[in-house]
Design a protein around this motif. Structure first.
Motif, short mmCIF file in Angstrom:
data_model
loop_
_atom_site.label_atom_id
_atom_site.label_comp_id
_atom_site.label_asym_id
_atom_site.label_seq_id
_atom_site.Cartn_x
_atom_site.Cartn_y
_atom_site.Cartn_z
N LEU A 38 27.28 41.37 32.65
CA LEU A 38 28.47 40.60 32.77
C LEU A 38 28.19 39.63 34.00
CD1 LEU A 38 31.56 42.16 31.59
CD2 LEU A 38 31.84 40.25 32.92
N CYS A 84 33.97 48.35 35.36
CA CYS A 84 33.99 46.97 35.36
C CYS A 84 35.46 46.61 34.90
CB CYS A 84 33.32 46.54 34.14
SG CYS A 84 33.53 44.59 33.83
N VAL A 85 35.99 45.47 35.60
CA VAL A 85 37.57 45.41 35.38
C VAL A 85 37.80 45.08 33.86
CG1 VAL A 85 37.30 42.71 35.65
CG2 VAL A 85 39.27 43.65 36.12
N TRP A 167 32.99 43.61 39.77
CA TRP A 167 32.70 42.34 40.07
C TRP A 167 32.39 41.99 41.56
CZ3 TRP A 167 38.17 42.77 39.81
CH2 TRP A 167 38.95 42.51 40.74
MO LIG Z 1 33.45 42.47 35.70
#
Ligand SMILES: [Mo]
Ligand SMILES: Nc1nc2c(c(=O)[nH]1)N[C@H]1C(S)=C(S)[C@@H](COP(=O)(O)O)O[C@H]1N2
Length: 205
Positions: A38, A84-85, A167
């Motif tokens: 990502l 991960c968000v 992130w």
């Molecule tokens: Mo992310």
């Protein structure tokens, strides 16, 4: 078809690691086995012969480290879960790299420094408070699960900050800057919560 029957087809068996420790998965996250990729923009391909990591900002001595110098520095292995968000989590990642605390010491970080900003390929940036960056589990990492980072996962070097949404773990690092006051990074300017604590679900503003 009854509503319920349709949903059942998608229900996954509970992973034994989650069953054994239900609190291990932060709220709203789903476990994945594969390692998703990502990022914004395209994957850079670095020549490690000319790539350098610049360490600068609120420091006594600015550093410019080669890939080899980083590999030759005392390393640490961190085993961590990544979150991960976008809601995937991956357990038991083995990262090897140089502790960010060691980088801070090598550069002689000044008492006025309070944040660390990561500078990456194509102008991507992100930042965390100094305390997170210099914790035991914070690295600039070059290896994952026994092999050098793949280009799409940040080769030659990425940040690993396991206590934050992933992130903040910036790929394709080119610089580490110590700051007296914070600067919002790329995703943070685009709606992500600057604090990014997965346990408090700090996803977006
Ligand atoms: Mo992310
Ligand atoms: N340089 C850079 N690093 C980045 C990003 C990015 O867009 N650029 N995306 C972040 C996001 S949103 C996530 S979830 C992780 C994903 O890392 P992975 O692709 O290795 O799983 O990288 C982070 N690091």
């Amino acid at each position: 078809m009854p509503y319920d029957a349709g949903m059942k087809a998608f229900r996954r068996p509970l992973d034994p690691r989650v069953a054994a420790d239900p609190g291990r998965l932060p709220p709203g996250q789903v476990l994945t086995e594969k390692w998703p990729v990502l990022h914004y923009g395209s994957v850079p391909h670095y020549d490690v012969g000319s790539w350098r990591l610049r360490v600068h900002g609120a420091v006594e001595r600015e550093l410019s480290l080669s890939y080899q110098e980083i590999l030759d520095s005392p390393s640490r292995e961190v085993v961590c879960d990544i979150h991960c968000v976008t809601t995937w989590s991956r357990f038991d990642n083995h990262f090897v790299g140089l502790p960010l605390a060691d980088l801070a010491e090598m550069a002689g970080v000044l008492p006025s420094a309070r944040f660390v900003e990561f500078h990456c390929h194509a102008g991507f940036t992100t930042s965390v408070p100094l305390g997170y960056a210099t914790a035991q589990d914070a690295l600039v990492a070059y290896q994952h699960d026994g092999v050098p980072l793949a280009p799409e996962h940040g080769y030659p070097l990425r940040a690993v900050l396991p206590r934050k949404y992933f992130w903040k773990s910036a790929k394709w690092l080119e610089g580490v800057e110590f700051l007296e006051s914070d600067r919002l990074g790329f995703w943070e300017r685009n709606g992500y919560n600057n604090s990014a604590d997965p346990w408090r679900e700090e996803r977006y503003w």
